[in-house]
Design a protein around this motif. Structure first.
Motif, mmCIF file in Angstrom:
data_model
loop_
_atom_site.group_PDB
_atom_site.id
_atom_site.type_symbol
_atom_site.label_atom_id
_atom_site.label_comp_id
_atom_site.label_asym_id
_atom_site.label_seq_id
_atom_site.Cartn_x
_atom_site.Cartn_y
_atom_site.Cartn_z
ATOM 1 N N SER A 92 -22.815 9.239 -8.689
ATOM 2 C CA SER A 92 -21.633 9.829 -9.332
ATOM 3 C C SER A 92 -21.096 11.007 -8.535
ATOM 4 C CB SER A 92 -21.993 10.284 -10.754
ATOM 5 O OG SER A 92 -22.328 9.182 -11.560
ATOM 6 N N GLY A 130 -12.938 11.350 -4.753
ATOM 7 C CA GLY A 130 -11.746 11.353 -5.585
ATOM 8 C C GLY A 130 -11.810 10.476 -6.818
ATOM 9 N N TYR A 131 -13.006 9.986 -7.151
ATOM 10 C CA TYR A 131 -13.186 9.156 -8.342
ATOM 11 C C TYR A 131 -13.853 10.007 -9.422
ATOM 12 C CZ TYR A 131 -12.151 5.400 -5.077
ATOM 13 O OH TYR A 131 -11.538 4.602 -4.139
ATOM 14 N N SER A 132 -13.053 10.508 -10.332
ATOM 15 C CA SER A 132 -13.535 11.436 -11.361
ATOM 16 C C SER A 132 -14.571 10.782 -12.261
ATOM 17 C CB SER A 132 -12.368 11.933 -12.205
ATOM 18 O OG SER A 132 -11.837 10.853 -12.968
ATOM 19 N N LEU A 133 -15.301 11.604 -12.995
ATOM 20 C CA LEU A 133 -16.304 11.091 -13.927
ATOM 21 C C LEU A 133 -15.651 10.211 -14.990
ATOM 22 C CD1 LEU A 133 -18.609 14.211 -14.412
ATOM 23 C CD2 LEU A 133 -18.976 12.243 -12.933
ATOM 24 N N GLU A 134 -14.430 10.576 -15.407
ATOM 25 C CA GLU A 134 -13.714 9.782 -16.401
ATOM 26 C C GLU A 134 -13.335 8.416 -15.823
ATOM 27 O OE1 GLU A 134 -12.174 8.428 -19.793
ATOM 28 O OE2 GLU A 134 -13.286 10.325 -19.560
ATOM 29 N N LEU A 135 -12.907 8.413 -14.574
ATOM 30 C CA LEU A 135 -12.549 7.157 -13.923
ATOM 31 C C LEU A 135 -13.792 6.284 -13.726
ATOM 32 C CD1 LEU A 135 -10.149 5.627 -12.829
ATOM 33 C CD2 LEU A 135 -10.490 6.749 -10.613
ATOM 34 N N GLN A 136 -14.893 6.911 -13.378
ATOM 35 C CA GLN A 136 -16.150 6.165 -13.232
ATOM 36 C C GLN A 136 -16.549 5.524 -14.567
ATOM 37 O OE1 GLN A 136 -19.333 8.451 -11.281
ATOM 38 N NE2 GLN A 136 -17.778 9.698 -10.266
ATOM 39 N N LYS A 153 -4.365 2.310 -10.629
ATOM 40 C CA LYS A 153 -5.787 2.227 -10.951
ATOM 41 C C LYS A 153 -6.432 1.016 -10.300
ATOM 42 C CE LYS A 153 -5.925 4.818 -15.302
ATOM 43 N NZ LYS A 153 -6.267 4.765 -16.742
ATOM 44 N N ALA A 173 -17.343 11.267 -6.995
ATOM 45 C CA ALA A 173 -16.460 12.380 -7.359
ATOM 46 C C ALA A 173 -15.897 13.049 -6.109
ATOM 47 C CB ALA A 173 -17.216 13.384 -8.217
ATOM 48 N N GLN A 174 -16.733 13.168 -5.079
ATOM 49 C CA GLN A 174 -16.277 13.759 -3.814
ATOM 50 C C GLN A 174 -15.201 12.906 -3.154
ATOM 51 O OE1 GLN A 174 -19.833 14.185 -1.468
ATOM 52 N NE2 GLN A 174 -20.606 15.914 -2.649
#
Length: 256
Positions: A24, A31-37, A5, A28-29
């Motif tokens: 966002s 590779g950083y998911s909404l949860e990770l953000q 991480k 996400a495109q």
């Protein structure tokens, strides 16, 4: 040893310039998911500035940092235009332009996202959405705080000023701007004039360039520029210019 991480956030921070908005959708495109953000915001790596947009936690982001995101992350055509573009290129300083507001032009379909509209930027941001010129024609890149944004080049910027005239932009001021543009490339001017769909803009541009006496004006292939038919009243109670079939302000025509 870095955890996955930590390595991922370090990779992101090294990849993006400071001073920009991150969307966002773009993250996400990558590779950083909404949860990770969400975790990044919770850990104070980033802070939100509205739904779908964030900035580095301690970053000072101006409106151009947001324009970067609109262009590079969302693929929008919104760009600084008219006098704003000229000012960013150092071509309107002699007008004494105190830019308390800026103007962004874009295609009709490119309505700015709410996070951009609702944010209180350092300057008031106004929008003009129109298709009177092709979206990508006549734009140039300028460097700002370590990143680049597309803005209208001088020719397109003056045409955008004329699109706003006379209601939102005094014609006398546009003539002053035109007088300073003595190094335009005829081929670039020609292309913009041929592709422009506004008869008002084309006639005014030709009239002002002719009046300014620029050398590049003599190299335009005027027979290929469609100036439409019939008289056009730009203002009431003005002076009629037969050559371009327009009625312009008396004070403008009186300049010699």
């Amino acid at each position: 040893m870095n955890t996955p991480k930590t390595s991922k956030i370090n990779s992101l921070l090294s990849m993006i310039p400071s001073g920009i908005v991150l969307t966002s959708a773009w993250l996400a495109q990558q590779g950083y998911s909404l949860e990770l953000q969400k975790q990044y915001r919770k850990s104070r790596w980033f802070r939100t500035i509205g739904t779908g947009a964030m900035v580095r936690w301690d970053d000072d982001v101006d409106y151009l940092g947001a324009v970067y995101a609109l262009q590079a992350h969302l693929g929008m055509t919104l760009h600084p235009g008219a006098k704003t573009a000229l000012s960013l290129q150092g071509k309107s300083h002699y007008l004494g332009l105190a830019e308390k507001s800026v103007m962004l032009f874009g295609s009709p379909a490119d309505k700015p996202p709410l996070w951009f509209v609702k944010q209180e930027w350092e300057k008031q941001v106004n929008f003009k959405l129109s298709g009177f010129l092709p979206a990508e024609l006549g734009l140039v890149d300028i460097e700002h705080r370590g990143f680049s944004v597309k803005v209208s080049g001088p020719t397109r910027a003056v045409m955008e000023c004329l699109y706003l005239s006379p209601g939102e932009q005094p014609l006398l001021e546009v003539y002053e701007l035109m007088e300073g543009l003595n190094n335009l490339r005829p081929t670039s001017v020609q292309k913009l004039l041929e592709e422009c769909t506004s008869v008002k803009v084309k006639r005014l541009f030709m009239y002002l360039a002719d009046k300014a006496g620029h050398d590049w004006f003599n190299y335009l292939k005027k027979e290929r520029i469609d100036l439409g038919k019939g008289k056009r009243a730009i203002v009431d109670n003005g002076i009629y210019i037969p050559k371009y079939q327009i009625i312009v302000p008396k004070e403008l025509e009186s300049i010699r």
